[in-house]
Design a protein around this motif. Structure first.
Motif, mmCIF file in Angstrom:
data_model
loop_
_atom_site.group_PDB
_atom_site.id
_atom_site.type_symbol
_atom_site.label_atom_id
_atom_site.label_comp_id
_atom_site.label_asym_id
_atom_site.label_seq_id
_atom_site.Cartn_x
_atom_site.Cartn_y
_atom_site.Cartn_z
ATOM 1 N N PHE A 264 0.831 -1.209 0.000
ATOM 2 C CA PHE A 264 0.000 0.000 0.000
ATOM 3 C C PHE A 264 0.862 1.254 0.000
ATOM 4 C CE2 PHE A 264 -0.150 -1.772 4.423
ATOM 5 C CZ PHE A 264 0.707 -0.870 5.039
ATOM 6 N N ALA A 265 0.249 2.329 -0.507
ATOM 7 C CA ALA A 265 0.814 3.685 -0.433
ATOM 8 C C ALA A 265 -0.285 4.557 0.146
ATOM 9 C CB ALA A 265 1.241 4.186 -1.802
ATOM 10 N N ILE A 266 -0.214 4.754 1.466
ATOM 11 C CA ILE A 266 -1.251 5.489 2.186
ATOM 12 C C ILE A 266 -0.751 6.903 2.463
ATOM 13 C CG2 ILE A 266 -2.631 5.562 4.313
ATOM 14 C CD1 ILE A 266 -2.273 2.524 4.509
ATOM 15 N N GLY A 267 -1.640 7.877 2.367
ATOM 16 C CA GLY A 267 -1.304 9.237 2.773
ATOM 17 C C GLY A 267 -0.058 9.770 2.092
ATOM 18 N N LEU A 287 -3.952 2.328 -2.903
ATOM 19 C CA LEU A 287 -3.558 3.715 -2.647
ATOM 20 C C LEU A 287 -4.696 4.419 -1.929
ATOM 21 C CD1 LEU A 287 -2.485 4.604 -6.331
ATOM 22 C CD2 LEU A 287 -1.146 3.326 -4.648
ATOM 23 N N SER A 288 -4.345 5.343 -1.017
ATOM 24 C CA SER A 288 -5.382 6.130 -0.358
ATOM 25 C C SER A 288 -4.788 7.386 0.252
ATOM 26 C CB SER A 288 -6.097 5.317 0.735
ATOM 27 O OG SER A 288 -5.211 5.038 1.811
ATOM 28 N N LEU A 289 -5.664 8.381 0.459
ATOM 29 C CA LEU A 289 -5.294 9.647 1.101
ATOM 30 C C LEU A 289 -6.313 9.923 2.209
ATOM 31 C CD1 LEU A 289 -4.433 11.918 -1.968
ATOM 32 C CD2 LEU A 289 -2.853 11.275 -0.139
ATOM 33 N N PRO A 290 -6.164 9.300 3.376
ATOM 34 C CA PRO A 290 -7.175 9.419 4.432
ATOM 35 C C PRO A 290 -7.005 10.629 5.349
ATOM 36 C CG PRO A 290 -5.515 7.847 5.086
ATOM 37 C CD PRO A 290 -5.115 8.318 3.717
ATOM 38 N N ALA A 291 -6.224 11.619 4.935
ATOM 39 C CA ALA A 291 -5.913 12.733 5.837
ATOM 40 C C ALA A 291 -7.167 13.444 6.333
ATOM 41 C CB ALA A 291 -4.974 13.728 5.156
ATOM 42 N N HIS A 322 -11.885 7.707 -0.483
ATOM 43 C CA HIS A 322 -12.014 6.619 -1.456
ATOM 44 C C HIS A 322 -10.667 5.938 -1.667
ATOM 45 C CE1 HIS A 322 -13.302 4.375 -4.940
ATOM 46 N NE2 HIS A 322 -12.405 4.950 -5.706
ATOM 47 N N ARG A 323 -10.654 4.623 -1.554
ATOM 48 C CA ARG A 323 -9.435 3.828 -1.720
ATOM 49 C C ARG A 323 -9.382 3.263 -3.140
ATOM 50 N NH1 ARG A 323 -8.181 -1.024 2.461
ATOM 51 N NH2 ARG A 323 -8.033 0.782 3.862
ATOM 52 N N THR A 327 -5.684 -2.754 -9.206
ATOM 53 C CA THR A 327 -6.353 -3.386 -10.341
ATOM 54 C C THR A 327 -7.610 -2.646 -10.784
ATOM 55 O OG1 THR A 327 -7.420 -4.856 -8.739
ATOM 56 C CG2 THR A 327 -5.446 -5.691 -9.866
ATOM 57 N N ASP A 328 -8.012 -1.600 -10.068
ATOM 58 C CA ASP A 328 -9.161 -0.798 -10.480
ATOM 59 C C ASP A 328 -8.822 -0.029 -11.755
ATOM 60 O OD1 ASP A 328 -10.510 -1.647 -8.238
ATOM 61 O OD2 ASP A 328 -10.152 0.214 -7.099
ATOM 62 N N PRO A 329 -9.771 0.136 -12.681
ATOM 63 C CA PRO A 329 -9.484 0.906 -13.902
ATOM 64 C C PRO A 329 -8.993 2.322 -13.606
ATOM 65 C CG PRO A 329 -11.527 -0.308 -14.142
ATOM 66 C CD PRO A 329 -11.105 -0.470 -12.705
ATOM 67 N N GLU A 330 -9.536 2.970 -12.559
ATOM 68 C CA GLU A 330 -9.134 4.335 -12.249
ATOM 69 C C GLU A 330 -7.712 4.430 -11.711
ATOM 70 O OE1 GLU A 330 -12.322 5.238 -9.677
ATOM 71 O OE2 GLU A 330 -11.477 4.224 -7.938
ATOM 72 N N ALA A 331 -7.150 3.304 -11.309
ATOM 73 C CA ALA A 331 -5.772 3.320 -10.815
ATOM 74 C C ALA A 331 -4.798 3.743 -11.900
ATOM 75 C CB ALA A 331 -5.387 1.948 -10.274
ATOM 76 N N ARG A 332 -5.150 3.507 -13.170
ATOM 77 C CA ARG A 332 -4.244 3.853 -14.255
ATOM 78 C C ARG A 332 -4.050 5.363 -14.394
ATOM 79 N NH1 ARG A 332 -2.510 -0.198 -17.516
ATOM 80 N NH2 ARG A 332 -0.929 1.381 -17.931
ATOM 81 N N LEU A 333 -4.839 6.138 -13.688
ATOM 82 C CA LEU A 333 -4.642 7.593 -13.694
ATOM 83 C C LEU A 333 -3.427 8.011 -12.870
ATOM 84 C CD1 LEU A 333 -8.373 8.640 -13.272
ATOM 85 C CD2 LEU A 333 -7.018 8.751 -15.384
#
Length: 413
Positions: A264-267, A287-291, A322-323, A327-333
């Protein structure tokens, strides 16, 4: 002008004494009004007409000595630093006011931004040894040069690479060394193997800010929250400033960067991905940005993430937590390649080979210049300096102290 500044200085000092026992808002309003009128004159005096480069703690200390009442005293800050976050008086908010005004000024803020791109003294001291042997163990970061690649491994296995002030210092030192070493052509960021029972033997990229340290009062505005953004993250993006006689060509030395995300790459870990040139991820990573859920601002992610994802998805990630699974399609962004964990090592080496070449750094420089204007970054950081300081002392953040104070390590879930 000097006479006017002298009179205002005296008036500020008297007002600070008069309102020392008043609610803090009164003195903060006076400090802000003083800086509205005198920021550039104050900064010029502190830096000898912008001929001296002072880093953030040095600038604050100089302001305390030259303009009594303008910023908290060293004693006030030290007393706060010794306390848990919930018991602090909040003097860092006043530092946020000061740095907000300095950074808002194109003249003063521009000079400060340039100053903070210079290599640290620690890195300059270590550079001859690293250049000679190609290795440096900085504590929370290991640095190795191999085949022209500076390989930075985040190795805080005790806390899943959750970042604290120690790691910020180690990371800035490692970034400086990688950028300054002429034998380094490009750079790789990756997490090391963990000893945490849940992730034993697995690589982890980053669990983000160390929440236990934050709520224990060990994460400071200057030493972590501002230094991280204006220091090593900005250096990865823009390069390190050097005085090597080639300033007619470019005052900065920059190189391509690759990041490989395991687990994972959090925050802050996800924030790192926004300043590198190529991102790979294992297929089981996220990946997530829970700040926002923790009550703070995720650094410069609010400024950079919409460029990658567009504004709507950026708001879901930052405001709603939102995490994104690799493998989610939006991850390619935000991720260029996704591979099974067993294939990631080889994929990383292939990506490094593609970024070799004498013209890569020049083209990277022009792409970055087109994507992010340094003055827009400076203006964002001006507002961040105060907003993040206020957040640190907000009721909702303080209310989370008990939730994290007993945790030995951060929980990524």
């Amino acid at each position: 002008m000097r006479a006017g500044l002298s009179r205002a200085r005296g008036a500020l000092a008297r007002a600070a004494q008069e309102h020392a026992a008043s609610p803090p808002g009164r003195l903060r309003a006076l400090r802000s009004a003083f800086l509205d009128a005198h920021t550039d004159a104050v900064y010029a005096e502190l830096t000898a007409g912008r001929t001296r480069g002072l880093r953030l703690p040095e600038l604050a200390a100089a302001a305390e000595g030259a303009f009594p009442g303008l910023v908290p005293t060293a004693a006030e800050l030290a007393a706060d630093r010794a306390l848990e976050q919930a018991r602090k008086a909040g003097h860092e908010i006043d530092l946020g006011i000061f740095f907000r005004h300095v950074l808002r000024s194109p003249l003063s803020g521009g000079h400060l931004i340039d100053t903070l791109l210079r290599p640290t003294e620690r890195a300059l001291d270590l550079l001859p040894g690293f250049a000679a042997v190609g290795r440096a163990d900085l504590g929370s970061v290991r640095l190795e040069r191999r085949d022209g690649v500076a390989r930075l491994t985040l190795c805080r296995d005790d806390c899943l690479n959750a970042e604290d002030e120690r790691q910020v210092d180690d990371m800035e030192t490692a970034v400086d060394l990688a950028l300054l070493d002429p034998a380094v052509e490009l750079c790789l960021l990756r997490g090391g193997e963990m000893t945490h029972p849940r992730y034993a033997g697995k690589r982890v990229f980053s669990a983000g800010i160390n929440l236990k340290s934050l709520h224990a009062g060990d994460i400071s505005l200057v030493g972590f929250l501002l230094r991280r953004e204006l220091g090593y993250l900005h250096k990865i993006w823009r390069g390190v400033r050097v005085d090597d006689g080639a300033s007619w060509y470019s005052p900065t030395r920059a190189k391509p960067w690759v990041a490989a995300v395991d687990t994972f790459a959090i925050g802050g870990g996800m924030q790192l991905l926004l300043v590198v040139d190529h991102v790979l991820a294992a297929s089981d990573a996220y990946l997530s940005l829970p700040a926002a859920q923790e009550g703070i601002i995720p650094g410069v992610a609010n400024f950079r993430l919409p460029r990658y994802t567009g504004p709507r998805l950026a708001r879901r990630i930052i405001l709603e937590g939102h995490r994104i699974r690799a493998t989610d399609p939006e991850a390619r962004l935000v991720v260029d390649e996704v591979h099974s964990p067993g294939e990631l090592d080889l994929a990383v080496e292939r990506s490094l080979d593609r970024l070799r070449g004498p013209a890569v750094a020049a083209n990277r420089k022009m792409l970055n210049a087109a994507e992010e204007d340094v003055d827009a970054f400076r203006r964002y950081m001006a507002e961040f300096a105060l907003e993040q300081a206020v957040r640190l002392y907000s009721v909702d953040v303080i209310g989370k102290v008990g939730r994290f104070s007993t945790r030995a390590t951060p929980s990524p879930d």
